[in-house]
Write a protein that holds these residues in place. Structure first.
Motif, PDB file in Angstrom:
ATOM      1  N   SER A 157       0.844  -1.196   0.000  1.00 17.45           N
ATOM      2  CA  SER A 157       0.000   0.000   0.000  1.00 17.45           C
ATOM      3  C   SER A 157       0.873   1.236   0.000  1.00 17.45           C
ATOM      4  CB  SER A 157      -0.900   0.011   1.240  1.00 17.45           C
ATOM      5  OG  SER A 157      -1.513   1.278   1.410  1.00 17.45           O
TER       6      SER A 157
ATOM      7  N   TYR B 212      -3.716   5.564   9.684  1.00 22.80           N
ATOM      8  CA  TYR B 212      -3.194   4.335   9.078  1.00 22.80           C
ATOM      9  C   TYR B 212      -1.928   3.836   9.751  1.00 22.80           C
ATOM     10  CZ  TYR B 212      -6.462   4.762   5.176  1.00 22.80           C
ATOM     11  OH  TYR B 212      -7.601   4.816   4.408  1.00 22.80           O
TER      12      TYR B 212
ATOM     13  N   SER C 106       0.208   3.706   1.578  1.00 26.10           N
ATOM     14  CA  SER C 106       0.133   4.280   2.924  1.00 26.10           C
ATOM     15  C   SER C 106       1.443   4.089   3.680  1.00 26.10           C
ATOM     16  CB  SER C 106      -1.017   3.652   3.717  1.00 26.10           C
ATOM     17  OG  SER C 106      -0.785   2.272   3.941  1.00 26.10           O
ATOM     18  N   ALA C 107       2.268   3.151   3.213  1.00 26.94           N
ATOM     19  CA  ALA C 107       3.571   2.921   3.843  1.00 26.94           C
ATOM     20  C   ALA C 107       4.654   3.832   3.268  1.00 26.94           C
ATOM     21  CB  ALA C 107       3.986   1.463   3.675  1.00 26.94           C
TER      22      ALA C 107
ATOM     23  N   ALA D 130      -0.380   0.710   7.953  1.00 23.85           N
ATOM     24  CA  ALA D 130       0.785   1.050   7.132  1.00 23.85           C
ATOM     25  C   ALA D 130       2.068   0.460   7.703  1.00 23.85           C
ATOM     26  CB  ALA D 130       0.918   2.561   7.004  1.00 23.85           C
TER      27      ALA D 130
ATOM     28  N   LYS E  86       2.218  -2.962   6.305  1.00 25.83           N
ATOM     29  CA  LYS E  86       2.568  -2.906   4.881  1.00 25.83           C
ATOM     30  C   LYS E  86       4.039  -2.518   4.702  1.00 25.83           C
ATOM     31  CE  LYS E  86      -1.422  -3.970   2.988  1.00 25.83           C
ATOM     32  NZ  LYS E  86      -1.600  -5.220   2.209  1.00 25.83           N
TER      33      LYS E  86
END
Length: 252
Positions: free
Chosen positions: A142, A154, A144-145, A158, A161
């Motif tokens: 993702s 997140y 989000s990381a 995250a 991820k």
């Protein structure tokens, strides 16, 4: 014929990855968790286009079930394709949960860890003896990381991820002795059922997300599924240990 195992293929990115991989002439063993109907619909869609698919139940958050799942995969390989091995693995199954760090419970953290990091780690370990040399693994991560996808809420999701991104590189390093390539894809905002159908429940967020995306829209499952299928294929035979963001240029 090449064979792929695709987890979490009852809808969204996993369904698209399974269908688009099958369109390239690959047989597919796909998994579903709570959405059995969705898994069977994915298999039916592949077979309608002339492909071959088998849907199996799997909860990637329950690693104790992995030995039995491996036996099920071995049985399907033998009975459906008369093979003892498969070629490609897509670690896609997952779920999203958002909460500020101050509000995140240990139970939520642990469940995210089991599904998003521990699951892919030990499922890959368990299935590795059934993988053919020269195959490929794709892990669904993702953005989000990444710095580009940093959003409040997140932190736990995250973090898992981010761990998966590191794991991708270590898999690529260790599996290279067998010619197995390992890469990750990092979707941005994508119109899937993730977060309990969040896009259907909160359609008002879509214009704002599209406005922050360089290419002017939110992602669709096929945007990501196509990249996964490409990374599995021999077209990507010289690509390994990479994490490719597939976000249309989010926060670019």
């Amino acid at each position: 014929m090449k064979i792929a195992v695709v987890t979490g293929a009852s809808s969204g990115i996993g369904r698209s990855a399974a269908i688009q991989t099958a369109r390239r002439g690959t047989g597919v063993i796909l998994t579903y968790s709570s959405n059995r109907r969705g898994g069977l619909e994915t298999a039916a869609a592949i077979e309608k286009e002339g492909g071959t698919a088998v849907a199996l139940p799997l909860d990637v958050g329950e690693s104790g079930t992995f030995p039995a799942f491996r036996e099920s995969v071995a049985d399907v390989l033998r009975d459906t394709w008369q093979r003892g091995t498969f070629d490609y693995l897509v670690n896609n199954a997952g779920f999203a949960h958002t909460s500020l760090l101050a509000d995140t419970t240990e139970d939520t953290f642990d469940r995210l860890m089991r599904v998003l990091l521990k699951g892919p780690y030990f499922l890959t370990q368990r299935l590795l003896p059934l993988m053919e040399n020269g195959g490929a693994v794709v892990n669904t991560s993702s953005n989000s990381a990444a710095a580009s996808g940093l959003e409040p809420g997140y932190s736990a999701y995250a973090s898992m991820k981010g761990g998966l991104n590191v794991l991708t590189r270590y898999m690529a390093k260790e599996f290279s002795e067998r010619g197995i390539r390992v890469n990750a894809v990092s979707p941005g905002s994508t119109r899937t059922r993730i977060g309990d159908d969040a896009f259907d429940r909160f359609p008002e967020v879509i214009p704002a997300l599209a406005a922050r995306t360089a290419l002017g829209r939110v992602g669709e499952p096929d945007d990501i599924g196509a990249m996964i299928a490409t990374l599995l294929s021999e077209e990507s035979g010289w690509v390994t240990a990479q994490n490719i963001e597939v976000s249309g240029g989010y926060n670019l």
